[in-house]
Design an enzyme around this catalytic site. Sequence first.
Site, PDB file in Angstrom:
ATOM      1  N   GLU A   1      -3.176  -4.811  -2.837  1.00 20.24           N
ATOM      2  CA  GLU A   1      -3.726  -5.740  -3.830  1.00 20.24           C
ATOM      3  C   GLU A   1      -3.801  -5.092  -5.201  1.00 20.24           C
ATOM      4  OE1 GLU A   1      -4.903  -4.824  -0.874  1.00 20.24           O
ATOM      5  OE2 GLU A   1      -6.281  -6.302  -0.021  1.00 20.24           O
TER       6      GLU A   1
ATOM      7  N   CYS B   1     -10.340  -4.576   1.076  1.00 23.05           N
ATOM      8  CA  CYS B   1     -11.419  -3.581   1.058  1.00 23.05           C
ATOM      9  C   CYS B   1     -12.340  -3.826  -0.146  1.00 23.05           C
ATOM     10  CB  CYS B   1     -10.833  -2.175   1.017  1.00 23.05           C
ATOM     11  SG  CYS B   1     -10.272  -1.662  -0.611  1.00 23.05           S
TER      12      CYS B   1
ATOM     13  N   ASN C   1       0.846  -1.192   0.000  1.00 28.28           N
ATOM     14  CA  ASN C   1       0.000   0.000   0.000  1.00 28.28           C
ATOM     15  C   ASN C   1       0.884   1.246   0.000  1.00 28.28           C
ATOM     16  OD1 ASN C   1       0.566  -0.894   2.673  1.00 28.28           O
ATOM     17  ND2 ASN C   1      -1.149   0.243   3.531  1.00 28.28           N
TER      18      ASN C   1
ATOM     19  N   CYS D   1     -10.797  -3.184  -3.691  1.00 25.00           N
ATOM     20  CA  CYS D   1      -9.918  -4.263  -4.163  1.00 25.00           C
ATOM     21  C   CYS D   1     -10.723  -5.493  -4.551  1.00 25.00           C
ATOM     22  CB  CYS D   1      -8.882  -4.614  -3.098  1.00 25.00           C
ATOM     23  SG  CYS D   1      -7.648  -3.313  -2.907  1.00 25.00           S
TER      24      CYS D   1
ATOM     25  N   GLU E   1       0.529   5.343   0.447  1.00 26.74           N
ATOM     26  CA  GLU E   1      -0.385   6.398   0.893  1.00 26.74           C
ATOM     27  C   GLU E   1       0.054   7.768   0.374  1.00 26.74           C
ATOM     28  OE1 GLU E   1      -0.719   5.732   5.152  1.00 26.74           O
ATOM     29  OE2 GLU E   1      -2.022   4.002   4.769  1.00 26.74           O
ATOM     30  N   ASN E   2      -0.786   8.753   0.633  1.00 24.42           N
ATOM     31  CA  ASN E   2      -0.513  10.111   0.146  1.00 24.42           C
ATOM     32  C   ASN E   2      -1.131  11.102   1.121  1.00 24.42           C
ATOM     33  OD1 ASN E   2      -1.131  12.632  -1.737  1.00 24.42           O
ATOM     34  ND2 ASN E   2       0.377  11.372  -2.779  1.00 24.42           N
ATOM     35  N   ALA E   3      -0.502  12.278   1.239  1.00 21.09           N
ATOM     36  CA  ALA E   3      -1.027  13.324   2.122  1.00 21.09           C
ATOM     37  C   ALA E   3      -2.446  13.713   1.712  1.00 21.09           C
ATOM     38  CB  ALA E   3      -0.106  14.540   2.099  1.00 21.09           C
ATOM     39  N   ALA E   4      -2.762  13.585   0.435  1.00 18.39           N
ATOM     40  CA  ALA E   4      -4.155  13.695  -0.018  1.00 18.39           C
ATOM     41  C   ALA E   4      -4.730  12.284   0.140  1.00 18.39           C
ATOM     42  CB  ALA E   4      -4.208  14.157  -1.467  1.00 18.39           C
ATOM     43  N   TYR E   5      -5.341  12.039   1.296  1.00 17.84           N
ATOM     44  CA  TYR E   5      -5.630  10.668   1.727  1.00 17.84           C
ATOM     45  C   TYR E   5      -6.350   9.798   0.690  1.00 17.84           C
ATOM     46  CZ  TYR E   5      -4.548  12.371   6.470  1.00 17.84           C
ATOM     47  OH  TYR E   5      -3.945  12.914   7.573  1.00 17.84           O
TER      48      TYR E   5
HETATM   49  O1  LIG Z   1      -6.726  -5.102   2.246  1.00 14.46           O
HETATM   50  C1  LIG Z   1      -6.288  -3.956   2.459  1.00 14.46           C
HETATM   51  C2  LIG Z   1      -6.838  -3.088   3.418  1.00 14.46           C
HETATM   52  C3  LIG Z   1      -6.236  -1.845   3.596  1.00 14.46           C
HETATM   53  N1  LIG Z   1      -5.156  -1.492   2.850  1.00 14.46           N
HETATM   54  C4  LIG Z   1      -4.480  -0.210   3.103  1.00 14.46           C
HETATM   55  C5  LIG Z   1      -5.125   1.050   2.644  1.00 14.46           C
HETATM   56  C6  LIG Z   1      -4.500   2.060   3.578  1.00 14.46           C
HETATM   57  O2  LIG Z   1      -3.207   2.430   3.115  1.00 14.46           O
HETATM   58  C7  LIG Z   1      -4.303   1.292   4.878  1.00 14.46           C
HETATM   59  C8  LIG Z   1      -5.367   1.560   5.930  1.00 14.46           C
HETATM   60  O3  LIG Z   1      -6.630   1.364   5.389  1.00 14.46           O
HETATM   61  O4  LIG Z   1      -4.307  -0.072   4.504  1.00 14.46           O
HETATM   62  C9  LIG Z   1      -4.621  -2.335   1.901  1.00 14.46           C
HETATM   63  O5  LIG Z   1      -3.614  -2.032   1.260  1.00 14.46           O
HETATM   64  N2  LIG Z   1      -5.237  -3.526   1.713  1.00 14.46           N
HETATM   65 ZN   LIG Z   2      -8.135  -2.317  -1.013  1.00 19.49          ZN
END
Ligand SMILES: O=c1ccn([C@H]2C[C@H](O)[C@@H](CO)O2)c(=O)[nH]1
Ligand SMILES: [Zn+2]
Length: 132
Positions: A55, A86, A42, A89, A44-48
């Site tokens: 995945e 989630c 995963n 995904c 992430e970004n400051a713009a959430y």
């Molecule tokens: O199956 C998942 C569930 C969450 N996230 C990430 C998204 C975010 O960066 C962090 C918290 O939600 O986890 C995934 O990469 N996969």
């Molecule tokens: Zn996901």
Amino acid sequence: MKMDQLIGEAKIARDRAYVPYSKFKVGAALLSDDGQVFHGCNIENAAYSMCNCAERTALFKAYSDGVKNFSAIAVVADTDRPVPPCGACRQVISELCPPDMKVVLTNLKGDISELTVEELLPGAFSPEDLHE
Ligand SMILES: O=c1ccn([C@H]2C[C@H](O)[C@@H](CO)O2)c(=O)[nH]1
Ligand SMILES: [Zn+2]
């Protein structure tokens, strides 16, 4: 490839997660029919809302390299239960992977939940639904 090996690859991917906001690292390893493993973490970004899950990172990497046939995906996070992907995904996996493909969800304690893509998102909205 054995599923415990694919889980090991997902853990390697997890170590590369960029998660300054949630601190929640996720790793995925996508196995293609020709034996390649695509890692995803995963990011992430400051713009959430721009955060991308592990995945989808793995799937988009494979697709953009021209690889479209997959036999399994493993996902790992430090969760109490095997990490549940989630909804976004689940939707993307449903469209880009075969319905009977293996989905291996796990956590750092070693709990494992193995299901199929169809079981991950029963009744998924699909390209066929776009037809009149
Ligand atoms: O199956 C998942 C569930 C969450 N996230 C990430 C998204 C975010 O960066 C962090 C918290 O939600 O986890 C995934 O990469 N996969
Ligand atoms: Zn996901």
